[in-house]
Design a protein around this motif. Sequence first.
Motif, PDB file in Angstrom:
ATOM      1  N   ALA A 150     -38.479 -15.610  48.903  1.00 55.66           N
ATOM      2  CA  ALA A 150     -39.921 -15.365  48.776  1.00 55.66           C
ATOM      3  C   ALA A 150     -40.320 -14.062  49.473  1.00 55.66           C
ATOM      4  CB  ALA A 150     -40.701 -16.538  49.354  1.00 55.66           C
ATOM      5  N   THR A 151     -39.736 -13.811  50.643  1.00 54.39           N
ATOM      6  CA  THR A 151     -40.074 -12.599  51.386  1.00 54.39           C
ATOM      7  C   THR A 151     -39.656 -11.348  50.618  1.00 54.39           C
ATOM      8  OG1 THR A 151     -39.871 -13.742  53.507  1.00 54.39           O
ATOM      9  CG2 THR A 151     -39.726 -11.339  53.540  1.00 54.39           C
ATOM     10  N   MET A 152     -38.447 -11.372  50.056  1.00 53.15           N
ATOM     11  CA  MET A 152     -37.980 -10.201  49.316  1.00 53.15           C
ATOM     12  C   MET A 152     -38.812  -9.967  48.063  1.00 53.15           C
ATOM     13  SD  MET A 152     -35.764  -8.437  50.851  1.00 53.15           S
ATOM     14  CE  MET A 152     -35.534  -7.359  49.435  1.00 53.15           C
ATOM     15  N   LEU A 153     -39.164 -11.031  47.351  1.00 50.87           N
ATOM     16  CA  LEU A 153     -40.018 -10.851  46.176  1.00 50.87           C
ATOM     17  C   LEU A 153     -41.352 -10.232  46.570  1.00 50.87           C
ATOM     18  CD1 LEU A 153     -39.631 -13.970  43.838  1.00 50.87           C
ATOM     19  CD2 LEU A 153     -39.004 -11.594  43.363  1.00 50.87           C
ATOM     20  N   SER A 154     -41.910 -10.695  47.674  1.00 48.66           N
ATOM     21  CA  SER A 154     -43.190 -10.169  48.132  1.00 48.66           C
ATOM     22  C   SER A 154     -43.085  -8.689  48.505  1.00 48.66           C
ATOM     23  CB  SER A 154     -43.683 -10.990  49.331  1.00 48.66           C
ATOM     24  OG  SER A 154     -44.888 -10.462  49.845  1.00 48.66           O
ATOM     25  N   LEU A 155     -42.043  -8.332  49.244  1.00 50.63           N
ATOM     26  CA  LEU A 155     -41.872  -6.940  49.653  1.00 50.63           C
ATOM     27  C   LEU A 155     -41.624  -6.029  48.448  1.00 50.63           C
ATOM     28  CD1 LEU A 155     -39.644  -7.391  52.838  1.00 50.63           C
ATOM     29  CD2 LEU A 155     -42.007  -6.556  52.769  1.00 50.63           C
ATOM     30  N   LEU A 156     -40.813  -6.491  47.516  1.00 55.24           N
ATOM     31  CA  LEU A 156     -40.525  -5.678  46.337  1.00 55.24           C
ATOM     32  C   LEU A 156     -41.768  -5.511  45.467  1.00 55.24           C
ATOM     33  CD1 LEU A 156     -37.013  -7.145  45.499  1.00 55.24           C
ATOM     34  CD2 LEU A 156     -37.497  -4.861  46.393  1.00 55.24           C
ATOM     35  N   ASP A 157     -42.595  -6.544  45.403  1.00 54.94           N
ATOM     36  CA  ASP A 157     -43.864  -6.421  44.690  1.00 54.94           C
ATOM     37  C   ASP A 157     -44.777  -5.420  45.397  1.00 54.94           C
ATOM     38  OD1 ASP A 157     -43.485  -8.005  42.505  1.00 54.94           O
ATOM     39  OD2 ASP A 157     -44.594  -9.732  43.257  1.00 54.94           O
ATOM     40  N   GLU A 158     -44.845  -5.526  46.709  1.00 53.32           N
ATOM     41  CA  GLU A 158     -45.730  -4.656  47.487  1.00 53.32           C
ATOM     42  C   GLU A 158     -45.401  -3.181  47.263  1.00 53.32           C
ATOM     43  OE1 GLU A 158     -46.835  -3.686  52.184  1.00 53.32           O
ATOM     44  OE2 GLU A 158     -45.728  -5.529  51.663  1.00 53.32           O
ATOM     45  N   PHE A 159     -44.109  -2.866  47.254  1.00 49.06           N
ATOM     46  CA  PHE A 159     -43.705  -1.461  47.121  1.00 49.06           C
ATOM     47  C   PHE A 159     -43.302  -1.097  45.692  1.00 49.06           C
ATOM     48  CE2 PHE A 159     -42.922  -2.441  51.645  1.00 49.06           C
ATOM     49  CZ  PHE A 159     -43.747  -1.475  52.203  1.00 49.06           C
ATOM     50  N   GLU A 160     -43.464  -2.052  44.774  1.00 52.80           N
ATOM     51  CA  GLU A 160     -43.183  -1.830  43.349  1.00 52.80           C
ATOM     52  C   GLU A 160     -41.771  -1.293  43.138  1.00 52.80           C
ATOM     53  OE1 GLU A 160     -46.312   0.576  41.761  1.00 52.80           O
ATOM     54  OE2 GLU A 160     -47.828  -0.978  42.027  1.00 52.80           O
ATOM     55  N   ILE A 161     -40.810  -1.996  43.723  1.00 52.40           N
ATOM     56  CA  ILE A 161     -39.410  -1.597  43.637  1.00 52.40           C
ATOM     57  C   ILE A 161     -38.639  -2.630  42.835  1.00 52.40           C
ATOM     58  CG2 ILE A 161     -37.279  -1.300  44.979  1.00 52.40           C
ATOM     59  CD1 ILE A 161     -39.011  -0.067  47.196  1.00 52.40           C
ATOM     60  N   PRO A 162     -38.065  -2.245  41.699  1.00 52.81           N
ATOM     61  CA  PRO A 162     -37.251  -3.173  40.912  1.00 52.81           C
ATOM     62  C   PRO A 162     -35.864  -3.326  41.526  1.00 52.81           C
ATOM     63  CG  PRO A 162     -37.274  -1.042  39.861  1.00 52.81           C
ATOM     64  CD  PRO A 162     -38.195  -0.918  41.058  1.00 52.81           C
ATOM     65  N   ALA A 163     -35.294  -4.505  41.404  1.00 52.50           N
ATOM     66  CA  ALA A 163     -33.965  -4.764  41.936  1.00 52.50           C
ATOM     67  C   ALA A 163     -33.174  -5.602  40.948  1.00 52.50           C
ATOM     68  CB  ALA A 163     -34.060  -5.485  43.285  1.00 52.50           C
ATOM     69  N   THR A 164     -31.869  -5.603  41.117  1.00 51.22           N
ATOM     70  CA  THR A 164     -30.994  -6.479  40.332  1.00 51.22           C
ATOM     71  C   THR A 164     -30.758  -7.746  41.133  1.00 51.22           C
ATOM     72  OG1 THR A 164     -29.886  -4.654  39.177  1.00 51.22           O
ATOM     73  CG2 THR A 164     -28.705  -6.751  39.309  1.00 51.22           C
ATOM     74  N   TRP A 165     -31.176  -8.875  40.570  1.00 51.10           N
ATOM     75  CA  TRP A 165     -31.004 -10.167  41.226  1.00 51.10           C
ATOM     76  C   TRP A 165     -29.864 -10.908  40.537  1.00 51.10           C
ATOM     77  CZ3 TRP A 165     -34.385 -12.717  44.927  1.00 51.10           C
ATOM     78  CH2 TRP A 165     -35.421 -11.887  45.397  1.00 51.10           C
ATOM     79  N   GLY A 166     -28.755 -11.089  41.235  1.00 53.76           N
ATOM     80  CA  GLY A 166     -27.660 -11.892  40.726  1.00 53.76           C
ATOM     81  C   GLY A 166     -27.910 -13.343  41.085  1.00 53.76           C
ATOM     82  N   VAL A 167     -28.254 -14.160  40.105  1.00 52.16           N
ATOM     83  CA  VAL A 167     -28.687 -15.542  40.339  1.00 52.16           C
ATOM     84  C   VAL A 167     -27.563 -16.520  40.004  1.00 52.16           C
ATOM     85  CG1 VAL A 167     -30.359 -17.319  39.704  1.00 52.16           C
ATOM     86  CG2 VAL A 167     -31.080 -14.918  39.848  1.00 52.16           C
ATOM     87  N   VAL A 168     -27.259 -17.417  40.930  1.00 51.52           N
ATOM     88  CA  VAL A 168     -26.315 -18.497  40.646  1.00 51.52           C
ATOM     89  C   VAL A 168     -26.927 -19.408  39.582  1.00 51.52           C
ATOM     90  CG1 VAL A 168     -25.274 -20.594  41.590  1.00 51.52           C
ATOM     91  CG2 VAL A 168     -25.136 -18.454  42.866  1.00 51.52           C
ATOM     92  N   GLU A 173     -41.383 -14.007  36.780  1.00 52.56           N
ATOM     93  CA  GLU A 173     -42.806 -13.735  36.576  1.00 52.56           C
ATOM     94  C   GLU A 173     -43.366 -12.707  37.558  1.00 52.56           C
ATOM     95  OE1 GLU A 173     -44.805 -17.488  36.675  1.00 52.56           O
ATOM     96  OE2 GLU A 173     -44.012 -18.139  34.723  1.00 52.56           O
ATOM     97  N   ALA A 174     -42.506 -12.091  38.333  1.00 51.48           N
ATOM     98  CA  ALA A 174     -42.954 -11.093  39.310  1.00 51.48           C
ATOM     99  C   ALA A 174     -43.615  -9.909  38.608  1.00 51.48           C
ATOM    100  CB  ALA A 174     -41.769 -10.616  40.147  1.00 51.48           C
ATOM    101  N   ASP A 175     -44.491  -9.249  39.321  1.00 50.74           N
ATOM    102  CA  ASP A 175     -45.165  -8.076  38.765  1.00 50.74           C
ATOM    103  C   ASP A 175     -44.177  -6.945  38.475  1.00 50.74           C
ATOM    104  OD1 ASP A 175     -47.592  -9.359  38.932  1.00 50.74           O
ATOM    105  OD2 ASP A 175     -48.090  -8.527  40.897  1.00 50.74           O
ATOM    106  N   VAL A 176     -43.137  -6.864  39.288  1.00 47.81           N
ATOM    107  CA  VAL A 176     -42.119  -5.825  39.107  1.00 47.81           C
ATOM    108  C   VAL A 176     -41.092  -6.308  38.082  1.00 47.81           C
ATOM    109  CG1 VAL A 176     -40.342  -4.456  40.259  1.00 47.81           C
ATOM    110  CG2 VAL A 176     -42.456  -5.017  41.462  1.00 47.81           C
ATOM    111  N   ASP A 177     -40.600  -5.386  37.283  1.00 44.29           N
ATOM    112  CA  ASP A 177     -39.636  -5.733  36.247  1.00 44.29           C
ATOM    113  C   ASP A 177     -38.224  -5.724  36.825  1.00 44.29           C
ATOM    114  OD1 ASP A 177     -38.497  -6.341  33.822  1.00 44.29           O
ATOM    115  OD2 ASP A 177     -38.613  -4.293  33.032  1.00 44.29           O
ATOM    116  N   HIS A 178     -37.852  -6.827  37.479  1.00 40.73           N
ATOM    117  CA  HIS A 178     -36.518  -6.933  38.048  1.00 40.73           C
ATOM    118  C   HIS A 178     -35.484  -7.200  36.962  1.00 40.73           C
ATOM    119  CE1 HIS A 178     -38.157  -6.937  42.074  1.00 40.73           C
ATOM    120  NE2 HIS A 178     -38.926  -7.981  41.799  1.00 40.73           N
ATOM    121  N   GLU A 179     -34.230  -6.879  37.268  1.00 41.75           N
ATOM    122  CA  GLU A 179     -33.145  -7.234  36.363  1.00 41.75           C
ATOM    123  C   GLU A 179     -32.613  -8.613  36.739  1.00 41.75           C
ATOM    124  OE1 GLU A 179     -28.807  -5.754  34.645  1.00 41.75           O
ATOM    125  OE2 GLU A 179     -29.527  -4.962  36.573  1.00 41.75           O
TER     126      GLU A 179
END
Length: 316
Positions: free
Chosen positions: A35-53, A100-106
């Motif tokens: 949750a913290t990382m999603l919030s920070l990435l949204d705040e600074f509008e930084i897309p990231a690659t999330w490798g999800v199990v 559903e994040a505002d940032v377009d993550h991979e």
Amino acid sequence: MGSVVLSLDAELGWGFHDFTSPPPRRVEAGRRGWATMLSLLDEFEIPATWGVVGHLMLSSCDGRHADHPAPDGWFERERTDWRDREDLRFGPDLVTDLLEADVDHEFASHSFSHVLFGHPKTDRELAVAELERSREIAAEWDRTIDSFIYPRNDVGHRDVLAEQGLTAYRGRTPNRHGARAVFDSTVRDRSFLVEPLVDEYGLVNVPASLFLFGFEGAARTVAESIWTDPMVMVARRGIDEAVRSDGIFHMWLHPNNLTHERDDRRMRTILSYLDRKRAETDLTIETIGDVARRVDVPRGVDGTVSPVNSQPMSGY
């Protein structure tokens, strides 16, 4: 002008379910860190690659997975110690937040159950099953998978990735980590930039540059008390080098690395600096998939891959 890539290993309890004694702080920090990382990435509008199990995308299971060719005991903790810990085994709510994040993550794969692809006991059948199950679940969520983040960076069965239609993966770092990374960056002035490689299967290897939580414990406390957060300094130097060159600075972490407010501060400081450099310069922020799409995969006249710079990467 270079670029910066940020990738995350999103796994909750699955990152530790095969440990004899899972680290309690890390295990319990998974949801908070996500949750913290999603919030920070949204705040600074930084897309990231999330490798999800992939298992996290389920809402329930029998804990046995009888149709899965995993070795005996692989799902034991799910049936025993963590039988009543659905918060460690499932995370559809967190995956929904990510998608559903505002940032377009991979959205990338981190396997179905955190199998180590490079382990001698991980045969081809198991690797295929891990990827097939991950892709099936992703399809149920109306998602496809292009990139792969190997559990514990244990690279293996790359041919299976290619056959399953993936196009890229995070490769092992050519750099040292932890205190040695700090020494290499600040004292030896070593470059932490990496270049994407096309392997013999036509996959784009985007090697890691720096694990952001490799300098911890008492050494970190002492360094912060008399100097500054060493990992912030190395990250800033990597970002600055990307500004000055055409290479890639690829940072990575697990959400469960954020176990304390000072970990949040580390990430806020790094992301804030990255955002500022992007605004001041032509620096770009990419995902692993973005890098793969701009890399020209050479092919022969018959359409087969003709790899360039294909070589094994050292690392941890």
